[in-house]
Design a protein around this motif. Structure first.
Motif, PDB file in Angstrom:
ATOM      1  N   UNK A  31       0.842  -1.196   0.000  1.00 40.14           N
ATOM      2  CA  UNK A  31       0.000   0.000   0.000  1.00 40.14           C
ATOM      3  C   UNK A  31       0.878   1.248   0.000  1.00 40.14           C
ATOM      4  N   UNK A  32       1.979   1.188   0.741  1.00 38.29           N
ATOM      5  CA  UNK A  32       2.965   2.275   0.768  1.00 38.29           C
ATOM      6  C   UNK A  32       4.296   1.747   0.268  1.00 38.29           C
ATOM      7  N   UNK A  33       5.028   2.526  -0.522  1.00 34.08           N
ATOM      8  CA  UNK A  33       6.347   2.085  -0.969  1.00 34.08           C
ATOM      9  C   UNK A  33       7.357   2.110   0.186  1.00 34.08           C
ATOM     10  N   UNK A  34       8.423   1.337   0.040  1.00 36.70           N
ATOM     11  CA  UNK A  34       9.451   1.249   1.079  1.00 36.70           C
ATOM     12  C   UNK A  34      10.097   2.593   1.397  1.00 36.70           C
ATOM     13  N   UNK A  35      10.116   3.493   0.422  1.00 36.14           N
ATOM     14  CA  UNK A  35      10.779   4.787   0.644  1.00 36.14           C
ATOM     15  C   UNK A  35       9.808   5.873   1.105  1.00 36.14           C
ATOM     16  N   UNK A  36       8.626   5.483   1.579  1.00 37.34           N
ATOM     17  CA  UNK A  36       7.659   6.441   2.119  1.00 37.34           C
ATOM     18  C   UNK A  36       8.321   7.253   3.227  1.00 37.34           C
ATOM     19  N   UNK A  37       8.122   8.560   3.199  1.00 38.52           N
ATOM     20  CA  UNK A  37       8.683   9.400   4.257  1.00 38.52           C
ATOM     21  C   UNK A  37       7.860   9.234   5.528  1.00 38.52           C
ATOM     22  N   UNK A  38       8.575   8.979   6.638  1.00 37.84           N
ATOM     23  CA  UNK A  38       7.938   8.746   7.930  1.00 37.84           C
ATOM     24  C   UNK A  38       8.562   9.637   8.984  1.00 37.84           C
ATOM     25  N   UNK A  39       7.817   9.831  10.061  1.00 39.66           N
ATOM     26  CA  UNK A  39       8.290  10.667  11.165  1.00 39.66           C
ATOM     27  C   UNK A  39       7.740  10.117  12.465  1.00 39.66           C
ATOM     28  N   UNK A  40       8.566  10.166  13.498  1.00 33.01           N
ATOM     29  CA  UNK A  40       8.140   9.861  14.862  1.00 33.01           C
ATOM     30  C   UNK A  40       8.908  10.783  15.797  1.00 33.01           C
ATOM     31  N   UNK A  41       8.494  10.869  17.014  1.00 34.54           N
ATOM     32  CA  UNK A  41       9.099  11.824  17.949  1.00 34.54           C
ATOM     33  C   UNK A  41      10.585  11.578  18.206  1.00 34.54           C
ATOM     34  N   UNK A  42      11.085  10.399  17.892  1.00 37.25           N
ATOM     35  CA  UNK A  42      12.509  10.115  18.100  1.00 37.25           C
ATOM     36  C   UNK A  42      13.384  10.531  16.918  1.00 37.25           C
ATOM     37  N   UNK A  43      12.776  11.018  15.847  1.00 38.08           N
ATOM     38  CA  UNK A  43      13.535  11.483  14.682  1.00 38.08           C
ATOM     39  C   UNK A  43      13.437  13.003  14.572  1.00 38.08           C
ATOM     40  N   UNK A  44      14.495  13.606  14.085  1.00 34.60           N
ATOM     41  CA  UNK A  44      14.537  15.058  13.945  1.00 34.60           C
ATOM     42  C   UNK A  44      13.813  15.540  12.693  1.00 34.60           C
ATOM     43  N   UNK A  45      13.646  14.646  11.713  1.00 35.20           N
ATOM     44  CA  UNK A  45      13.055  15.046  10.433  1.00 35.20           C
ATOM     45  C   UNK A  45      12.380  13.848   9.792  1.00 35.20           C
ATOM     46  N   UNK A  46      11.679  14.082   8.702  1.00 33.67           N
ATOM     47  CA  UNK A  46      11.074  13.012   7.910  1.00 33.67           C
ATOM     48  C   UNK A  46      12.192  12.216   7.247  1.00 33.67           C
ATOM     49  N   UNK A  47      12.089  10.892   7.292  1.00 35.81           N
ATOM     50  CA  UNK A  47      13.096  10.023   6.669  1.00 35.81           C
ATOM     51  C   UNK A  47      12.398   8.879   5.939  1.00 35.81           C
ATOM     52  N   UNK A  48      13.045   8.287   4.920  1.00 34.33           N
ATOM     53  CA  UNK A  48      12.452   7.139   4.234  1.00 34.33           C
ATOM     54  C   UNK A  48      12.284   5.964   5.201  1.00 34.33           C
ATOM     55  N   UNK A  49      11.149   5.303   5.132  1.00 38.17           N
ATOM     56  CA  UNK A  49      10.862   4.189   6.045  1.00 38.17           C
ATOM     57  C   UNK A  49      11.935   3.110   6.004  1.00 38.17           C
ATOM     58  N   UNK A  50      12.474   2.847   4.806  1.00 35.04           N
ATOM     59  CA  UNK A  50      13.460   1.775   4.694  1.00 35.04           C
ATOM     60  C   UNK A  50      14.831   2.141   5.250  1.00 35.04           C
ATOM     61  N   UNK A  51      14.997   3.359   5.793  1.00 40.32           N
ATOM     62  CA  UNK A  51      16.275   3.729   6.425  1.00 40.32           C
ATOM     63  C   UNK A  51      16.154   3.793   7.940  1.00 40.32           C
TER      64      UNK A  51
END
Length: 70
Positions: A31-51
């Protein structure tokens, strides 16, 4: 124990929050590609999910066929 809450971008729109399992299901089902940009409170910025190390690449199964040509 609380699950990490994730936000993701789809079609330029922020979606979420969803928990880790739900986001992993969206990615692994395609449904979402592996490189979908994701964010959570432990990250400083949006990053690709596969990283993130949380949503690894789905392992492909390689099938080796026998050569039956004669």
């Amino acid at each position: 124990m609380e699950s990490t809450q994730w936000f993701y971008l789809k079609n330029g729109q922020q979606r979420g929050p969803v928990d880790t399992g739900d986001l992993a299901s969206l990615i692994h089902s395609g449904v979402l590609p592996l490189n979908t940009l994701v964010f959570t409170s432990t990250h400083a910025d949006w990053i690709p999910a596969n990283t993130t190390g949380v949503f690894p690449l789905k392992t492909a199964t390689l099938t080796v066929g026998s050569n039956t040509s004669r």
